[in-house]
Design a protein around this motif. Sequence first.
Motif, mmCIF file in Angstrom:
data_model
loop_
_atom_site.group_PDB
_atom_site.id
_atom_site.type_symbol
_atom_site.label_atom_id
_atom_site.label_comp_id
_atom_site.label_asym_id
_atom_site.label_seq_id
_atom_site.Cartn_x
_atom_site.Cartn_y
_atom_site.Cartn_z
ATOM 1 N N ARG A 4 19.133 2.204 17.681
ATOM 2 C CA ARG A 4 18.433 3.399 17.129
ATOM 3 C C ARG A 4 17.812 2.367 15.988
ATOM 4 O O ARG A 4 18.223 1.158 15.632
ATOM 5 N N LEU A 5 16.512 2.359 16.464
ATOM 6 C CA LEU A 5 16.017 1.475 15.125
ATOM 7 C C LEU A 5 14.630 2.649 14.639
ATOM 8 O O LEU A 5 14.148 3.978 15.153
ATOM 9 N N ASN A 6 14.226 3.221 13.581
ATOM 10 C CA ASN A 6 14.106 3.735 12.963
ATOM 11 C C ASN A 6 13.951 2.990 10.928
ATOM 12 O O ASN A 6 14.282 2.003 10.950
ATOM 13 N N PRO A 7 12.420 3.763 10.544
ATOM 14 C CA PRO A 7 12.284 3.573 9.405
ATOM 15 C C PRO A 7 13.301 3.701 8.090
ATOM 16 O O PRO A 7 13.766 4.196 7.893
ATOM 17 N N VAL A 81 12.371 -1.843 8.860
ATOM 18 C CA VAL A 81 12.313 -1.894 10.137
ATOM 19 C C VAL A 81 13.928 -1.940 10.493
ATOM 20 O O VAL A 81 14.664 -2.781 10.351
ATOM 21 N N SER A 82 14.769 -0.110 10.323
ATOM 22 C CA SER A 82 16.144 -0.536 10.512
ATOM 23 C C SER A 82 16.565 -0.555 12.165
ATOM 24 O O SER A 82 16.729 0.129 12.834
ATOM 25 N N CYS A 120 16.984 -9.255 6.967
ATOM 26 C CA CYS A 120 15.805 -10.643 6.768
ATOM 27 C C CYS A 120 13.691 -10.129 7.285
ATOM 28 O O CYS A 120 13.816 -8.888 7.122
ATOM 29 N N VAL A 121 13.384 -11.224 6.539
ATOM 30 C CA VAL A 121 12.120 -11.020 7.446
ATOM 31 C C VAL A 121 11.464 -11.935 7.863
ATOM 32 O O VAL A 121 11.569 -12.706 7.639
ATOM 33 N N ASP A 122 10.887 -11.258 9.227
ATOM 34 C CA ASP A 122 10.985 -11.950 10.412
ATOM 35 C C ASP A 122 9.765 -12.537 9.825
ATOM 36 O O ASP A 122 8.958 -12.810 8.985
ATOM 37 N N TRP A 128 13.272 -6.539 7.591
ATOM 38 C CA TRP A 128 14.443 -5.693 9.354
ATOM 39 C C TRP A 128 15.474 -5.609 8.466
ATOM 40 O O TRP A 128 15.746 -6.444 7.225
ATOM 41 N N MET A 129 16.377 -4.390 8.471
ATOM 42 C CA MET A 129 17.910 -4.508 8.499
ATOM 43 C C MET A 129 18.692 -4.201 10.252
ATOM 44 O O MET A 129 17.943 -3.586 10.914
ATOM 45 N N VAL A 130 19.637 -5.651 9.504
ATOM 46 C CA VAL A 130 20.700 -4.982 11.519
ATOM 47 C C VAL A 130 21.827 -4.616 10.986
ATOM 48 O O VAL A 130 22.533 -4.903 9.849
ATOM 49 N N ASP A 131 22.360 -3.511 11.293
ATOM 50 C CA ASP A 131 24.118 -2.777 11.070
ATOM 51 C C ASP A 131 24.382 -2.555 12.547
ATOM 52 O O ASP A 131 24.371 -1.955 13.522
#
Length: 137
Positions: A4-7, A81-82, A120-122, A128-131
């Motif tokens: 999923r991609l979400n705010p 953005v997660s 991270c910050v691109d 961005w957060m990735v879980d």
Amino acid sequence: MTSRLNPYITFDGDARQAMDFYRSVFGGEVERMTFAEMGMADSPDAQKVMHSMLVTPSGFTLMAADCPQGMSYDPGDNITVSLSGDDAEELHGYWAKLSEGGTVGVPMEKQMWGDEFGACVDKFGINWMVDIGEPQS
């Protein structure tokens, strides 16, 4: 679960009220945990929201948290953005590309809640957060 991609929005102490408001707008259920519930009962942020998630009947997902003391709260820069899911290979690939040339704030590693997580910050200045959770059976 698919990815999923979400705010993910950061609030200045009113994440609980904001998420209750968004629930009243979009419907659905809000899950939330405080800093105290995550082992930080002695923290000045104990009653603040460490993480909350609204999943709506339309399939929208909105996440939010309160900004803890010691971190800067900058309106306008308070959204991330997660990416989340259980496809570790796919999500590790996204992480590698998003963090390349950017700034890693939290290295991708196992966290106290059991998931792998990184922030991270691109290279374009986007947060961005990735879980990565365990696959659901």
